[in-house]
Design an enzyme around this catalytic site. Structure first.
Site, PDB file in Angstrom:
ATOM      1  N   GLU A  93      37.053  38.636  35.305  1.00 26.00           N
ATOM      2  CA  GLU A  93      35.877  38.076  35.975  1.00 26.00           C
ATOM      3  C   GLU A  93      35.433  38.932  37.150  1.00 26.00           C
ATOM      4  O   GLU A  93      36.249  39.568  37.806  1.00 26.00           O
ATOM      5  CB  GLU A  93      36.232  36.699  36.547  1.00 26.00           C
ATOM      6  N   CYS A 106      32.790  41.261  43.884  1.00 25.53           N
ATOM      7  CA  CYS A 106      34.217  40.937  43.904  1.00 25.53           C
ATOM      8  C   CYS A 106      34.799  41.294  42.534  1.00 25.53           C
ATOM      9  O   CYS A 106      34.381  40.738  41.524  1.00 25.53           O
ATOM     10  CB  CYS A 106      34.363  39.449  44.195  1.00 25.53           C
ATOM     11  N   CYS A 113      47.727  37.533  36.613  1.00 24.19           N
ATOM     12  CA  CYS A 113      48.460  37.892  37.821  1.00 24.19           C
ATOM     13  C   CYS A 113      49.889  37.383  37.709  1.00 24.19           C
ATOM     14  O   CYS A 113      50.135  36.334  37.146  1.00 24.19           O
ATOM     15  CB  CYS A 113      47.761  37.244  39.029  1.00 24.19           C
ATOM     16  N   CYS A 117      50.994  32.404  42.926  1.00 27.54           N
ATOM     17  CA  CYS A 117      50.499  31.507  43.991  1.00 27.54           C
ATOM     18  C   CYS A 117      50.075  30.203  43.311  1.00 27.54           C
ATOM     19  O   CYS A 117      49.285  30.225  42.370  1.00 27.54           O
ATOM     20  CB  CYS A 117      49.305  32.116  44.722  1.00 27.54           C
ATOM     21  N   CYS A 120      46.291  28.989  42.669  1.00 32.87           N
ATOM     22  CA  CYS A 120      45.360  29.992  42.152  1.00 32.87           C
ATOM     23  C   CYS A 120      45.301  29.965  40.623  1.00 32.87           C
ATOM     24  O   CYS A 120      46.332  30.022  39.946  1.00 32.87           O
ATOM     25  CB  CYS A 120      45.811  31.371  42.636  1.00 32.87           C
ATOM     26  N   GLU A 161      46.613  41.240  41.500  1.00 34.76           N
ATOM     27  CA  GLU A 161      47.113  41.672  42.804  1.00 34.76           C
ATOM     28  C   GLU A 161      46.925  43.190  42.891  1.00 34.76           C
ATOM     29  O   GLU A 161      47.629  43.953  42.209  1.00 34.76           O
ATOM     30  CB  GLU A 161      48.598  41.269  42.930  1.00 34.76           C
ATOM     31  N   LEU A 216      47.394  34.807  53.750  1.00 32.66           N
ATOM     32  CA  LEU A 216      48.541  34.248  54.476  1.00 32.66           C
ATOM     33  C   LEU A 216      48.768  32.786  54.075  1.00 32.66           C
ATOM     34  O   LEU A 216      49.823  32.436  53.598  1.00 32.66           O
ATOM     35  CB  LEU A 216      48.282  34.397  55.978  1.00 32.66           C
ATOM     36  N   CYS A 333      38.621  31.381  41.035  1.00 33.26           N
ATOM     37  CA  CYS A 333      38.971  32.657  40.448  1.00 33.26           C
ATOM     38  C   CYS A 333      39.964  32.512  39.300  1.00 33.26           C
ATOM     39  O   CYS A 333      41.019  31.931  39.443  1.00 33.26           O
ATOM     40  CB  CYS A 333      39.588  33.476  41.574  1.00 33.26           C
TER      41      CYS A 333
HETATM   42  N1  SAH Z   1      46.051  38.921  44.777  1.00 37.98           N
HETATM   43  C1  SAH Z   1      45.195  39.144  45.881  1.00 37.98           C
HETATM   44  C2  SAH Z   1      43.706  39.117  45.558  1.00 37.98           C
HETATM   45  C3  SAH Z   1      43.206  38.075  44.602  1.00 37.98           C
HETATM   46  S1  SAH Z   1      43.087  36.416  45.151  1.00 37.98           S
HETATM   47  C4  SAH Z   1      45.529  38.204  46.993  1.00 37.98           C
HETATM   48  O1  SAH Z   1      46.403  37.358  46.818  1.00 37.98           O
HETATM   49  O2  SAH Z   1      44.979  38.330  48.073  1.00 37.98           O
HETATM   50  C5  SAH Z   1      41.738  36.440  46.304  1.00 37.98           C
HETATM   51  C6  SAH Z   1      41.859  35.379  47.390  1.00 37.98           C
HETATM   52  O3  SAH Z   1      41.565  34.065  46.884  1.00 37.98           O
HETATM   53  C7  SAH Z   1      43.253  35.281  48.001  1.00 37.98           C
HETATM   54  O4  SAH Z   1      43.137  35.127  49.383  1.00 37.98           O
HETATM   55  C8  SAH Z   1      43.780  34.041  47.346  1.00 37.98           C
HETATM   56  O5  SAH Z   1      44.866  33.523  48.049  1.00 37.98           O
HETATM   57  C9  SAH Z   1      42.547  33.171  47.322  1.00 37.98           C
HETATM   58  N2  SAH Z   1      42.604  32.026  46.416  1.00 37.98           N
HETATM   59  C10 SAH Z   1      43.174  31.942  45.209  1.00 37.98           C
HETATM   60  N3  SAH Z   1      43.018  30.698  44.687  1.00 37.98           N
HETATM   61  C11 SAH Z   1      42.316  30.001  45.585  1.00 37.98           C
HETATM   62  C12 SAH Z   1      41.832  28.671  45.621  1.00 37.98           C
HETATM   63  N4  SAH Z   1      42.064  27.794  44.627  1.00 37.98           N
HETATM   64  N5  SAH Z   1      41.131  28.296  46.714  1.00 37.98           N
HETATM   65  C13 SAH Z   1      40.892  29.183  47.718  1.00 37.98           C
HETATM   66  N6  SAH Z   1      41.318  30.426  47.740  1.00 37.98           N
HETATM   67  C14 SAH Z   1      42.036  30.845  46.688  1.00 37.98           C
END
Ligand code: SAH
Length: 352
Positions: A93, A106, A113, A117, A120, A161, A216, A333
């Site tokens: 995407e 973006c 991934c 997390c 996500c 990532e 963070l 995302c």
């Molecule tokens: N892997 C990288 C980049 C991709 S995620 C990273 O972790 O930074 C891009 C951003 O979206 C990250 O800050 C991630 O923590 C955030 N993100 C993922 N899922 C989310 C959600 N459901 N709501 C808000 N932010 C989210």
């Protein structure tokens, strides 16, 4: 022998290969400009190249294109979300956003991934592979062609990532900023990471001028480990030490991403911990109201991010609440890709 993915080659590499094939060095620059400036992705249309050389190019190289599988357009602003199909049938995407200063895009860096997390959607759909430099680049070139625009900013914040696909991401950064090609300053690029500490040190040494964003989401080690498994390997103190090193080495401010989630990280106590952690650092906090993910119960009440920003402000920490664009096409995302995989499995692979 597999053909060489020409869009992943730097100009120097293309020069080397062509001279080894007995061609003149300047041909490489011509071809590089056809691809990266004129955006011509058919060797037969490179009209100042001899027919003979074009035949050789077709024999030795391939152009790794992406296809727009689905395009979602926002009715409230000009945000466009693309679902791209890759050559091997996988999906990624990309989101194109319009701001008053121009377009920002973006991009994804991996198919899925591994980081896990738990808020996500990219993780839920599973990890398949890393993207090639050309596949990251073509997310941009295709969107630009589709809208007839040029993007002025790039964020590596889509699926995947970036620091887990380090070599290819660096290659992409060098291609996208090449003076003989696309020529976009890395000052207009942000790279977001969940915090792979050794790679933050490596990146610092390169002083690329890009903005590092660190996801963070909690200043509490135990809580962060619950929601972000990467924290079990690299704890918060280690991560912050690496961030301080990055700031000192590059002279650049770091952005900390913080998705505000009710009952998880949104209390005044959480804000207190975060302020204590970041006090004195050259950084900025970007608060994101958590996006709903179907499989998870995480949510945020309206205004929670603004309240959290006030808690931080009281403690002298700078924070902004991220503007939500394209809220009517909101699909956190990774959700489009997951849904596409399901659809395609469900209907025998037919294109929709
Ligand atoms: N892997 C990288 C980049 C991709 S995620 C990273 O972790 O930074 C891009 C951003 O979206 C990250 O800050 C991630 O923590 C955030 N993100 C993922 N899922 C989310 C959600 N459901 N709501 C808000 N932010 C989210």
């Amino acid at each position: 022998m597999d053909k060489i993915d020409i869009l992943s080659l730097g100009l120097d590499e293309l020069e080397k290969i062509l001279t080894e094939l007995g061609e003149k060095k300047f041909r490489a620059k011509q071809i590089f400009q056809w691809l990266h400036v004129k955006r011509v992705f058919d060797f037969d249309k490179m009209t100042d190249i001899s027919v003979q050389l074009r035949t050789l190019l077709k024999e030795k190289f391939c152009i790794n294109g992406l296809f727009i599988q689905k395009r979602l357009e926002s009715h409230t602003d000009n945000t466009v979300k693309y679902l791209y199909r890759l050559n091997d049938g996988n999906f990624v995407e990309t989101v194109l956003m319009e701001y008053n200063y121009g377009y920002s895009i973006c991009v994804s860096t991996q198919v899925g991934c591994k980081m896990g997390c738990n808020f996500c959607a990219s993780t839920i759909a599973g990890y398949v592979r890393s993207l090639e430099p050309s596949e990251i680049l073509m997310q941009i070139y295709n969107a630009e062609a589709d809208r007839n625009i040029r993007v002025s900013g790039i964020v590596l914040m889509g699926i995947g990532e970036p620091l887990d696909n380090y070599e290819n991401v660096l290659k992409f950064l060098s291609l996208v900023s090449d003076k003989n090609g696309n020529n976009l300053s890395l000052r207009h690029v942000s790279l977001s990471t969940c915090g792979i500490v050794p790679k933050i040190y490596e990146l610092a040494e390169l002083k690329l001028g890009l903005t590092l964003s660190v996801s963070l989401h909690s200043a509490d080690d135990r809580r962060r480990s619950e929601i972000m498994p990467v924290n079990r390997k690299y704890h918060i103190p280690e991560l912050i030490t690496a961030c301080k090193y990055y700031i000192q080495k590059t002279g650049r401010r770091i952005t900390f991403e913080y998705a505000v989630i009710d009952g998880v990280n949104s209390s005044e106590k959480d804000a207190g911990r975060l302020s204590d952690l970041l006090r004195g650092m050259n950084c900025h906090v970007n608060l994101i109201p958590v996006n709903k993910v179907k499989e998870r119960n995480y949510h945020t009440t309206r205004g929670a991010a603004a309240v959290f920003a006030e808690y931080l402000a009281k403690r002298g920490i700078n924070a902004t609440v991220r503007r939500t664009l394209g809220s009517d096409i909101e699909a956190a995302c990774g959700q489009l890709r997951r849904d596409a995989d399901k659809e395609i499995q469900g209907n025998g692979g037919a294109d929709k």
